[in-house]
Enzyme design. Structure first.
Site, PDB file in Angstrom:
ATOM      1  N   GLU B 143      -0.299 -24.590  -9.847  1.00  0.00           N
ATOM      2  CA  GLU B 143      -1.353 -24.890  -8.823  1.00  0.00           C
ATOM      3  C   GLU B 143      -2.727 -24.973  -9.326  1.00  0.00           C
ATOM      4  OE1 GLU B 143      -0.557 -23.019  -4.972  1.00  0.00           O
ATOM      5  OE2 GLU B 143      -2.379 -23.659  -4.105  1.00  0.00           O
ATOM      6  N   GLU B 146      -3.299 -27.829 -11.604  1.00  0.00           N
ATOM      7  CA  GLU B 146      -3.414 -28.952 -10.587  1.00  0.00           C
ATOM      8  C   GLU B 146      -4.772 -28.993  -9.899  1.00  0.00           C
ATOM      9  OE1 GLU B 146      -1.114 -28.685  -6.904  1.00  0.00           O
ATOM     10  OE2 GLU B 146      -1.601 -30.957  -6.469  1.00  0.00           O
ATOM     11  N   CYS B 175       1.438 -22.549  -0.250  1.00  0.00           N
ATOM     12  CA  CYS B 175       2.269 -21.440  -0.447  1.00  0.00           C
ATOM     13  C   CYS B 175       2.899 -21.106   1.029  1.00  0.00           C
ATOM     14  CB  CYS B 175       1.495 -20.059  -1.084  1.00  0.00           C
ATOM     15  SG  CYS B 175       0.916 -20.321  -2.411  1.00  0.00           S
ATOM     16  N   SER B 195      -1.814 -28.954  -2.214  1.00  0.00           N
ATOM     17  CA  SER B 195      -1.443 -28.811  -3.497  1.00  0.00           C
ATOM     18  C   SER B 195       0.033 -29.367  -3.488  1.00  0.00           C
ATOM     19  CB  SER B 195      -1.410 -27.480  -3.899  1.00  0.00           C
ATOM     20  OG  SER B 195      -0.682 -27.272  -5.112  1.00  0.00           O
ATOM     21  N   LYS B 235       9.570 -18.793   6.236  1.00  0.00           N
ATOM     22  CA  LYS B 235      10.352 -18.990   5.073  1.00  0.00           C
ATOM     23  C   LYS B 235      11.941 -19.513   5.424  1.00  0.00           C
ATOM     24  CE  LYS B 235       7.341 -18.357   1.890  1.00  0.00           C
ATOM     25  NZ  LYS B 235       6.708 -19.400   0.825  1.00  0.00           N
ATOM     26  N   GLU B 238      11.568 -23.188   5.865  1.00  0.00           N
ATOM     27  CA  GLU B 238      11.315 -23.739   4.491  1.00  0.00           C
ATOM     28  C   GLU B 238      12.512 -23.945   3.746  1.00  0.00           C
ATOM     29  OE1 GLU B 238       7.615 -23.070   1.553  1.00  0.00           O
ATOM     30  OE2 GLU B 238       9.275 -21.672   1.142  1.00  0.00           O
ATOM     31  N   GLU B 243      14.405 -31.602   1.002  1.00  0.00           N
ATOM     32  CA  GLU B 243      14.010 -31.772  -0.427  1.00  0.00           C
ATOM     33  C   GLU B 243      14.229 -30.492  -1.555  1.00  0.00           C
ATOM     34  OE1 GLU B 243      12.031 -31.881   2.080  1.00  0.00           O
ATOM     35  OE2 GLU B 243       9.992 -31.030   2.048  1.00  0.00           O
ATOM     36  N   CYS B 401       0.129 -12.336   4.185  1.00  0.00           N
ATOM     37  CA  CYS B 401       1.629 -12.050   4.236  1.00  0.00           C
ATOM     38  C   CYS B 401       2.141 -10.722   4.576  1.00  0.00           C
ATOM     39  CB  CYS B 401       2.390 -12.863   2.965  1.00  0.00           C
ATOM     40  SG  CYS B 401       1.795 -14.338   2.378  1.00  0.00           S
TER      41      CYS B 401
END
Lengths: 215, 427, 108
Positions: B143, B146, B175, B195, B235, B238, B243, B401
């Site tokens: 990241e 990037e 994230c 990102s 999560k 996620e 994908e 978190c």
């Protein structure tokens, strides 16, 4: 004492306080039970909650006004309800003679009581403590459930629930005895007066110690 | 759940959070924490979760006074079965924020740092340790690189090395799965600003089933079972995104043995609460464990990786590495305290000299958490093209978190940050 | 009530409490009412304590770490050397990067 003499038991400010208290508490109890048991469909439940909140605000205003405008009566009431003697135990042993009188039409000896008999004192304590807890917890649950810590909020929820059960159960007794003793009912809801001999029978210590003759 | 959903693709778990109608009192507390207005039901009536709006952040769950919201996905039994299976390598991917909260269900005070005890308890349960802090460091590499590429493209017109497009500034961190879904459902125009780096959990899963299987665990990829251990309910969603089967695709492309049905990069996600339940079920008392080492290559992590769990931590970790990479000089002070703390939006400007172009640049960054309260003005600014920032870290939960929706519920705590004002619920 | 009000002859003696007693009981009532207020206030003030404690725990983990910069993580460097090459390499792009989907159309 002539037969026609009266005692002013409930002055006007007490009666006004009691009118508002009765109206708002009955509303709160009915809507509260509806909400707890989820008796209605969605829009009606919302209305019940709104009525509950409005009645709660009325009850709070009523309690605050009485607390500040009649603090002397609050203190007097607190003192009387928290003052006990051996007579109170004896009173509870015969439950004030009421079951015998109502169910068996029998008259039993009852120890002499002050303005409030032992049962009324117990009820008074529950109203003072439970009512205060209900009002405070209700406001937190309405306005601050997000900011109060999780555990505290859930505890406040339980307090609201249990205090309301205790007061609702007492309310049935209070309503029944209130109507049963019609003179007292009239005094609280109409003119505040009770007949002297009636008081002398039910609250001899009060009549003996706490009264003042006018004029 | 068989209801028709509109914002989920095939295979995705529609809605991790549901509300137990029996427990709900309709008090509206949850609505005040919900970042997307996903909770419906009038004041005083049983509330429901609109799964199409829900981003599964779990803030309602950890803040409801009556414990009404619950998780619809409970993989504890499945993970226990895999742990008992000797043919399966169960990789526990432990997020940073878990190590300061997992002590709480075992009677330790909030904030106790128990990395060693946690490793020990998990190894006893049969996990192989992959500390997600390792993947956080990896995330910074991807990241951060990037971001440097995007910044140099915007400032100096640098082209992408392998061709292809370069995303716009400001770059948003990616994230936080709740934040990613928030963008996808509310501000899709900002998708190019996110990102492209996967979250550490997904990087960890992909690495564990490719490089990890082949060179660290020395087993077949399909016998690696990856378990995300996360402070987060989102999560779970996620991990179900279609994908995220990249290890299977990669292995197949490289001619490796791969079963015909794709396997996910992350097989199961346990929240911190789930892990505590699993350990208790296995009669492991984490508090009584001695400190242990992780014991694998993937347990190696840096201080930059561990602070990912705090609001501002991703940004601070990225700034540390970006500074060194851009200037070629070491940091005089490692801490970037401007991005720490519980302020809703924190910003900082770092002026440095890009040694490749020989020019001074000022990098402006912002850190947002508790997006319910703080994100709207920031995204509106970006949408209008007026954002002064180059890099924006976003975490959904108040505090980051460490206060995620999957953390142990703290009886003396509330996620409400900032001023306490009464809110009078009505309709 | 006027003293000549003919409707009743007796009222409660308003002075059945001494001044001392009145102040003592009144004080106890107000003190007892203040208790829940104080308790709620302190619960509110400390409501973010767990967030602050956990935050501190992670910063402590960072402050005591031997290595505090991601690019100095030897395991990560080994991963790049043995496997991924470097950040944003084709292998990185395939395994460590992703794409997002517009889910808004479905909502409107």
């Amino acid at each position: 004492m002539t037969e026609s003499s009266f005692i002013l038991k409930h002055p006007l400010r007490v009666r006004v306080f009691h009118y508002l208290l009765a109206a708002s508490f009955l509303t709160l109890a009915v809507t509260g039970i509806m909400l707890y048991f989820k008796l209605l469909a969605e829009p009606a439940m919302n209305t019940a909650m709104q009525v509950h909140v409005v009645a709660g605000v009325v009850l709070t205003m009523d309690a605050l006004a009485f607390f500040f405008l009649a603090f002397d009566r609050v203190v007097l009431f607190t003192k009387r309800t928290f003052t006990f003697s051996g007579n109170d135990i004896k009173w509870f042993a015969v439950l004030g003679g009421y079951p015998q009188k109502i169910l068996l039409h029998k008259k039993v000896d009852v120890p002499p009581m002050g303005k409030y008999n032992a049962g009324q004192k117990l009820f008074g304590i529950c109203v003072l403590v439970g009512g205060t807890l209900l009002i405070l917890s209700g406001w937190v649950l309405w306005a601050l459930p997000h900011a109060v810590p999780h555990g505290a909020a859930s505890m406040i929820g339980s307090i609201h629930l249990y205090a309301s059960w205790v007061l609702i159960l007492f309310l049935f007794v209070h309503l029944f005895l209130g109507i049963y003793m019609w003179d007292d009912f009239k005094a609280m809801f109409v003119d505040g007066r009770i007949p002297y001999e009636d008081a002398a029978e039910k609250a001899p210590l009060w009549v003996k110690n706490d009264l003042r003759r006018l004029g | 759940m068989n209801q028709e959903t509109k914002t989920y693709r095939k295979g995705e778990i529609p809605g991790i959070i549901a509300i137990n109608a029996r427990e709900c009192k309709g008090c509206d507390a949850c609505k005040r924490f919900c970042p997307t207005g996903a909770i419906t039901g009038m004041f005083g009536t049983t509330h429901r979760v609109d799964v199409d709006r829900c981003i599964s952040c779990g803030q309602c769950l950890i803040n409801c006074p009556f414990g009404a919201p619950y998780e619809t996905v409970d993989p504890v039994d499945e993970v226990a079965a895999k742990l008992a299976d000797k043919h399966v390598t169960v990789v526990g991917i432990i997020a940073p924020a878990v190590r300061v909260a997992i002590g709480e269900p075992f009677g330790m005070p909030a904030g106790s740092l128990v990395t060693g005890k946690m490793y020990s308890a998990m190894k006893k349960a049969g996990f192989v340790i992959l500390d997600n802090n390792f993947a956080a460091d990896l995330t910074i590499m991807e990241e951060g690189t990037e971001f440097i590429q995007r910044a140099r493209h915007a400032l100096f017109g640098e082209k992408a090395e392998h061709g292809g497009g370069i995303g716009p500034l400001p770059q948003f961190t990616s994230c936080c799965p709740a934040w990613v879904r928030f963008v996808e459902t509310n501000y899709p125009a900002l998708i190019p600003n996110l990102s492209s780096a996967k979250s550490p959990q997904q990087m960890a899963g992909a690495v564990a089933k490719t490089y990890g299987a082949a060179q660290v665990f020395n087993v077949a990829p399909e016998s690696v079972y990856t378990v995300g251990i996360m402070p987060c309910t989102a999560k779970k969603f996620e991990a179900s995104r279609p994908e995220f089967q990249s290890a299977w695709h990669f292995t197949k492309e490289k001619g490796g043995s791969a079963p015909s049905a794709p396997y996910p990069d992350i097989d199961a996600v346990l929240t911190t609460r789930d892990l505590a339940r699993l350990l208790k079920k296995m009669k492991i008392n984490l508090a009584a464990e001695n400190d242990a080492e992780g014991g694998t290559l993937f347990a190696e992590y840096t201080g930059a990786g561990t602070i990912f769990g705090n609001t501002g931590g991703v940004m601070e970790a990225a700034l540390r590495t970006a500074w060194v990479v851009l200037t070629g000089t070491p940091l005089s002070k490692i801490e970037f305290t401007a991005v720490r703390g519980l302020k809703g939006v924190k910003s900082a400007a770092v002026t440095l000299r890009d040694r490749k172009y020989g020019k001074e640049v000022t990098v402006k960054v912002a850190v947002v958490h508790d997006i319910r309260a703080n994100i709207r003005p920031i995204v509106e600014e970006v949408m209008a093209g007026r954002s002064p920032y180059h890099f924006i870290e976003v975490m959904n939960c108040p505090g980051g978190c460490i206060n995620g929706g999957g953390q142990p519920v703290c009886d003396t705590g509330s996620s409400w940050i900032g001023r306490v004002l009464p809110s009078f619920a009505w309709s | 009530m006027s003293k000549n009000d003919p409707s009743h002859e007796f009222i409660e003696n308003p002075f059945s409490l001494s001044r001392r007693e009145f102040i003592a009981i009144g004080g106890v009532i107000i003190a007892l009412l203040a208790l829940p207020a104080i308790w709620i206030r302190s619960a509110l003030i400390n409501r973010n304590h767990h967030i602050q404690a956990r935050t501190k725990g992670l910063y402590q983990d960072d402050a005591t770490a031997k290595i505090r910069l991601s690019h100095e993580n030897q395991a990560v460097m080994k991963l790049y050397k043995d496997f991924a090459g470097k950040p944003l390499s084709p292998v990185s792009e395939e395994l460590l990067h992703t794409k997002y989907v517009n889910r808004m159309k479905a909502l409107s």
